[in-house]
Design an enzyme around this catalytic site. Structure first.
Site, PDB file in Angstrom:
ATOM      1  N   ASP A 111      45.695 -29.555  -8.627  1.00  0.00           N
ATOM      2  CA  ASP A 111      44.244 -28.985  -8.865  1.00  0.00           C
ATOM      3  C   ASP A 111      44.624 -28.196  -8.156  1.00  0.00           C
ATOM      4  O   ASP A 111      45.603 -26.830  -8.138  1.00  0.00           O
ATOM      5  CB  ASP A 111      43.342 -29.897  -7.806  1.00  0.00           C
ATOM      6  CG  ASP A 111      42.283 -29.824  -7.900  1.00  0.00           C
ATOM      7  OD1 ASP A 111      41.575 -30.334  -8.902  1.00  0.00           O
ATOM      8  OD2 ASP A 111      42.017 -29.429  -6.931  1.00  0.00           O
ATOM      9  N   HIS A 313      41.918 -37.207 -14.359  1.00  0.00           N
ATOM     10  CA  HIS A 313      42.246 -35.565 -13.325  1.00  0.00           C
ATOM     11  C   HIS A 313      43.428 -35.698 -11.886  1.00  0.00           C
ATOM     12  O   HIS A 313      44.130 -34.692 -11.409  1.00  0.00           O
ATOM     13  CB  HIS A 313      41.093 -34.618 -12.922  1.00  0.00           C
ATOM     14  CG  HIS A 313      41.277 -33.970 -11.177  1.00  0.00           C
ATOM     15  ND1 HIS A 313      41.849 -32.636 -12.198  1.00  0.00           N
ATOM     16  CD2 HIS A 313      41.147 -33.597 -10.286  1.00  0.00           C
ATOM     17  CE1 HIS A 313      42.725 -31.657 -11.604  1.00  0.00           C
ATOM     18  NE2 HIS A 313      41.976 -32.161  -9.495  1.00  0.00           N
TER      19      HIS A 313
END
Length: 340
Positions: A111, A313
């Site tokens: 991320d 994610h």
């Protein structure tokens, strides 16, 4: 120096330390011996997001070190928003490597940590001799100011990055119910629950905020994702309840400063041996598909690239076994071994 106020370690074989860096202190968790692998988390996480990788990499013969990025956990939390610009994060990472008595390291990021890892490899190639990027692919700086780009995404609705950029605004939404907000955000970006691929018009997506609304208004009332136990959520919530969210959110508030700071690296490739792992159901993988297609030019040292089917994610937590295997294979590859 071990932190004296840290709760019972979730990983009993890991060592918690506070190390001095040029602008403060970084809290890290270390396990294993061997070549140094520095693990950098994203938003809104902590060193704890690498809890599955630390023992796996240690068992594979590496010195695995997961940090709390500045503004998170037990690391320093400067009050100035500008203190969270990219060169400061790169300096922290270099400081950690040197504080551990090493000259170089492999850096792995997820991320925002992927962007920080890429920036570290780009600015300090002699220190970060190989780089692995999880969820967010490398996209070189270009001629478009980021805030202008983000303001045009979503039409009548506001892109979440723009929503996060105003100091105090997102804090007012999140901090009254940190645990509930985190649960909704984690679930919303997880495979099998509310993960989506960020529709181009923004309608109904939790990545966009309608006028007068909050980001959490689109969180579905989902159960916790399978990768996140109640104890895991409690750990994350306790950290942010203690520190607040400003340090974490300040990364979003520096996208234009990063663009200015990296002007000399406009369009620059990362030439070190690299790895990318993304999730098929992660919006980062789909909306940055062009960046992945450009890897032959932007990551000429790419050893391998993987998109995990059915994965959202939170890749190193959702698919820990797959990520551990791919990381270990890459770290043992001739290309990466040659850099050590």
């Amino acid at each position: 120096m071990p932190p004296t106020d840290f709760p019972a370690a979730p990983l009993p074989d890991a060592v918690h330390r506070l190390v001095k860096v040029p602008e403060g202190r970084i809290h890290l968790v270390e396990q294993g011996t061997g070549p140094l692998v520095l693990l950098v988390h994203g938003f809104p996480e902590s060193w704890y997001s690498w809890r599955h990788q630390l023992p796996a990499l240690a068992a594979a013969g590496f010195r695995a070190v997961a940090i709390d990025v500045r503004g998170y956990g037990r690391s320093s939390k400067p009050g100035d928003v500008e203190a969270y610009r990219m060169p400061a994060h790169v300096a922290d990472n270099v400081g950690v490597v040197h504080a551990l008595g090493e000259r170089s390291a492999t850096i792995v990021g997820h991320d925002w940590g992927s962007t920080i890892a890429a920036g570290s490899a780009l600015l300090m190639p002699d220190v970060f001799t190989s780089v692995a990027l999880l969820s967010v692919p490398y996209a070189p700086r270009n001629g478009h100011r980021p805030s202008n780009v983000f303001s045009r995404i979503g039409g009548a609705e506001e892109f979440y990055v723009s929503y996060f950029q105003s100091p105090g605004r997102a804090e007012a939404e999140i901090e009254p119910d940190v645990r509930g907000w985190l649960a909704g955000f984690y679930a919303g970006l997880s495979a099998g629950l509310s993960a989506d691929t960020m529709p181009s018009d923004g309608e109904g997506s939790l990545f966009f905020v309608p006028p007068g609304a909050r980001l959490r208004d689109r969180f579905a009332a989902d159960p916790l994702p399978a990768w996140l136990s109640k104890a895991d959520l409690d750990f994350y919530a306790a950290e942010f309840e203690r520190t607040g969210l400003s340090g974490a959110l300040n990364r979003y508030r520096n996208v234009d400063r990063d663009w200015e700071d990296l002007a000399a690296w406009d369009g620059a490739p990362i030439i070190q041996p690299s790895l990318f792992i993304g999730g098929e159901l992660d919006a980062s993988t789909t909306w940055m598909a062009d960046a992945i297609e450009s890897f032959p030019q932007t990551l000429p040292g790419l050893v391998s690239s993987h998109v995990l089917p059915g994965c959202g994610h939170w890749i190193q937590q959702e698919r820990a076994a797959d990520v551990n295997r791919l990381l270990t294979e890459w770290l043992r590859s001739p290309q990466v071994r040659a850099t050590r």
